[in-house]
Design a protein around this motif. Structure first.
Motif, PDB file in Angstrom:
ATOM      1  N   THR A  19      37.145   1.523  11.198  1.00  0.00           N
ATOM      2  CA  THR A  19      38.158   2.432  11.729  1.00  0.00           C
ATOM      3  C   THR A  19      39.569   2.012  11.334  1.00  0.00           C
ATOM      4  O   THR A  19      40.373   2.849  10.917  1.00  0.00           O
ATOM      5  N   ALA A  20      39.883   0.735  11.437  1.00  0.00           N
ATOM      6  CA  ALA A  20      41.235   0.271  11.112  1.00  0.00           C
ATOM      7  C   ALA A  20      41.560   0.521   9.642  1.00  0.00           C
ATOM      8  O   ALA A  20      42.653   0.979   9.306  1.00  0.00           O
ATOM      9  N   PHE A  21      40.595   0.224   8.767  1.00  0.00           N
ATOM     10  CA  PHE A  21      40.826   0.469   7.336  1.00  0.00           C
ATOM     11  C   PHE A  21      41.009   1.954   7.069  1.00  0.00           C
ATOM     12  O   PHE A  21      41.918   2.355   6.332  1.00  0.00           O
ATOM     13  N   LEU A  22      40.152   2.787   7.642  1.00  0.00           N
ATOM     14  CA  LEU A  22      40.253   4.230   7.422  1.00  0.00           C
ATOM     15  C   LEU A  22      41.569   4.785   7.959  1.00  0.00           C
ATOM     16  O   LEU A  22      42.156   5.689   7.347  1.00  0.00           O
ATOM     17  N   ALA A  23      42.050   4.258   9.065  1.00  0.00           N
ATOM     18  CA  ALA A  23      43.346   4.697   9.603  1.00  0.00           C
ATOM     19  C   ALA A  23      44.474   4.320   8.659  1.00  0.00           C
ATOM     20  O   ALA A  23      45.385   5.118   8.398  1.00  0.00           O
ATOM     21  N   ARG A  24      44.416   3.100   8.123  1.00  0.00           N
ATOM     22  CA  ARG A  24      45.445   2.688   7.152  1.00  0.00           C
ATOM     23  C   ARG A  24      45.362   3.539   5.897  1.00  0.00           C
ATOM     24  O   ARG A  24      46.387   3.931   5.337  1.00  0.00           O
ATOM     25  N   LEU A  25      44.146   3.861   5.458  1.00  0.00           N
ATOM     26  CA  LEU A  25      43.974   4.714   4.275  1.00  0.00           C
ATOM     27  C   LEU A  25      44.551   6.109   4.532  1.00  0.00           C
ATOM     28  O   LEU A  25      45.207   6.681   3.656  1.00  0.00           O
ATOM     29  N   ALA A  26      44.326   6.636   5.716  1.00  0.00           N
ATOM     30  CA  ALA A  26      44.886   7.952   6.054  1.00  0.00           C
ATOM     31  C   ALA A  26      46.409   7.912   6.033  1.00  0.00           C
ATOM     32  O   ALA A  26      47.063   8.856   5.581  1.00  0.00           O
ATOM     33  N   LEU A  27      46.986   6.804   6.498  1.00  0.00           N
ATOM     34  CA  LEU A  27      48.441   6.671   6.531  1.00  0.00           C
ATOM     35  C   LEU A  27      49.038   6.573   5.129  1.00  0.00           C
ATOM     36  O   LEU A  27      50.085   7.152   4.855  1.00  0.00           O
ATOM     37  N   VAL A  28      48.375   5.863   4.235  1.00  0.00           N
ATOM     38  CA  VAL A  28      48.952   5.613   2.909  1.00  0.00           C
ATOM     39  C   VAL A  28      48.374   6.495   1.808  1.00  0.00           C
ATOM     40  O   VAL A  28      48.854   6.456   0.671  1.00  0.00           O
ATOM     41  N   GLY A  29      47.374   7.298   2.109  1.00  0.00           N
ATOM     42  CA  GLY A  29      46.695   8.088   1.092  1.00  0.00           C
ATOM     43  C   GLY A  29      47.612   9.002   0.296  1.00  0.00           C
ATOM     44  O   GLY A  29      47.481   9.108  -0.929  1.00  0.00           O
ATOM     45  N   ALA A  30      48.539   9.661   0.983  1.00  0.00           N
ATOM     46  CA  ALA A  30      49.452  10.574   0.272  1.00  0.00           C
ATOM     47  C   ALA A  30      50.354   9.808  -0.693  1.00  0.00           C
ATOM     48  O   ALA A  30      50.701  10.331  -1.761  1.00  0.00           O
ATOM     49  N   TYR A  31      50.724   8.591  -0.336  1.00  0.00           N
ATOM     50  CA  TYR A  31      51.567   7.793  -1.229  1.00  0.00           C
ATOM     51  C   TYR A  31      50.781   7.384  -2.472  1.00  0.00           C
ATOM     52  O   TYR A  31      51.302   7.462  -3.595  1.00  0.00           O
ATOM     53  N   LEU A  32      49.533   6.949  -2.283  1.00  0.00           N
ATOM     54  CA  LEU A  32      48.685   6.608  -3.433  1.00  0.00           C
ATOM     55  C   LEU A  32      48.506   7.810  -4.355  1.00  0.00           C
ATOM     56  O   LEU A  32      48.667   7.692  -5.569  1.00  0.00           O
ATOM     57  N   ALA A  33      48.183   8.954  -3.764  1.00  0.00           N
ATOM     58  CA  ALA A  33      47.989  10.168  -4.558  1.00  0.00           C
ATOM     59  C   ALA A  33      49.270  10.543  -5.292  1.00  0.00           C
ATOM     60  O   ALA A  33      49.238  10.912  -6.473  1.00  0.00           O
ATOM     61  N   GLY A  34      50.398  10.425  -4.618  1.00  0.00           N
ATOM     62  CA  GLY A  34      51.685  10.742  -5.245  1.00  0.00           C
ATOM     63  C   GLY A  34      52.004   9.804  -6.391  1.00  0.00           C
ATOM     64  O   GLY A  34      52.464  10.241  -7.454  1.00  0.00           O
ATOM     65  N   GLY A  35      51.758   8.513  -6.182  1.00  0.00           N
ATOM     66  CA  GLY A  35      52.017   7.538  -7.245  1.00  0.00           C
ATOM     67  C   GLY A  35      51.140   7.776  -8.460  1.00  0.00           C
ATOM     68  O   GLY A  35      51.605   7.705  -9.598  1.00  0.00           O
ATOM     69  N   ILE A  36      49.866   8.077  -8.221  1.00  0.00           N
ATOM     70  CA  ILE A  36      48.944   8.344  -9.325  1.00  0.00           C
ATOM     71  C   ILE A  36      49.350   9.628 -10.057  1.00  0.00           C
ATOM     72  O   ILE A  36      49.349   9.675 -11.290  1.00  0.00           O
ATOM     73  N   ALA A  37      49.718  10.654  -9.296  1.00  0.00           N
ATOM     74  CA  ALA A  37      50.136  11.918  -9.922  1.00  0.00           C
ATOM     75  C   ALA A  37      51.390  11.723 -10.768  1.00  0.00           C
ATOM     76  O   ALA A  37      51.480  12.242 -11.887  1.00  0.00           O
ATOM     77  N   LYS A  38      52.355  10.973 -10.247  1.00  0.00           N
ATOM     78  CA  LYS A  38      53.590  10.722 -11.003  1.00  0.00           C
ATOM     79  C   LYS A  38      53.299   9.896 -12.248  1.00  0.00           C
ATOM     80  O   LYS A  38      53.880  10.137 -13.307  1.00  0.00           O
ATOM     81  N   LEU A  39      52.414   8.925 -12.114  1.00  0.00           N
ATOM     82  CA  LEU A  39      52.046   8.102 -13.263  1.00  0.00           C
ATOM     83  C   LEU A  39      51.370   8.955 -14.338  1.00  0.00           C
ATOM     84  O   LEU A  39      51.590   8.742 -15.529  1.00  0.00           O
ATOM     85  N   GLY A  40      50.607   9.957 -13.921  1.00  0.00           N
ATOM     86  CA  GLY A  40      49.912  10.839 -14.850  1.00  0.00           C
ATOM     87  C   GLY A  40      50.789  11.920 -15.456  1.00  0.00           C
ATOM     88  O   GLY A  40      50.408  12.548 -16.442  1.00  0.00           O
TER      89      GLY A  40
END
Length: 142
Positions: A19-40
């Motif tokens: 649960t703790a990991f999934l909550a952290r992933l939910a919090l940071v997921g948009a940033y990861l997706a944004g960084g990957i999209a910008k890199l691409g």
């Protein structure tokens, strides 16, 4: 006598190890997706920074990508969580001030939307502070 008034089902979800990991992933997921999209799509990443008046835009695009990728990885790895949370918290605060300056807009639907977006981003900043606090407490009790 029970001192914890958390219902059992809620407690079991909160105590479930992933649960703790999934909550952290939910919090940071948009940033990861944004960084990957910008890199691409580097030209779009640079254009985004130019749109917000940041110069030189390529430097700001590179910094944005670095923060959006490194910050989440630190939080998810559990190492230097304070640094990852700090990076994303400061980034989110600055982005909200730059992109959602509702105080400088005339009344209307755009101002309403910018006001909501600004305060939603402040909620994320609070979430990053809580992540850092919980990581620190976890380290002290370990």
């Amino acid at each position: 006598m029970r001192t914890d008034d958390t219902p059992r089902i809620v407690a079991s979800v909160l105590d479930f190890a992933p649960t703790a990991f999934l909550a952290r992933l939910a919090l940071v997921g948009a940033y990861l997706a944004g960084g990957i999209a910008k890199l691409g799509d580097w030209p779009a990443a640079v254009a985004e920074q130019a749109h917000f008046g940041l110069a030189p835009p390529a430097l700001w695009a590179a910094l944005t990508i670095a923060v959006e990728l490194v910050g989440p990885l630190l939080i998810l790895s559990g190492r230097l969580v304070w640094l990852g949370a700090g990076m994303l918290g400061v980034f989110t605060f600055l982005a909200a001030v730059i992109a959602n300056a509702f105080w400088a807009m005339p009344a209307g639907p755009e101002r309403f939307a910018a006001t909501n977006a600004f305060f939603e981003h402040m909620g994320l900043v609070g979430g990053f502070v809580l992540v850092a606090i919980l990581a620190r407490r976890g380290r002290r009790s370990a």
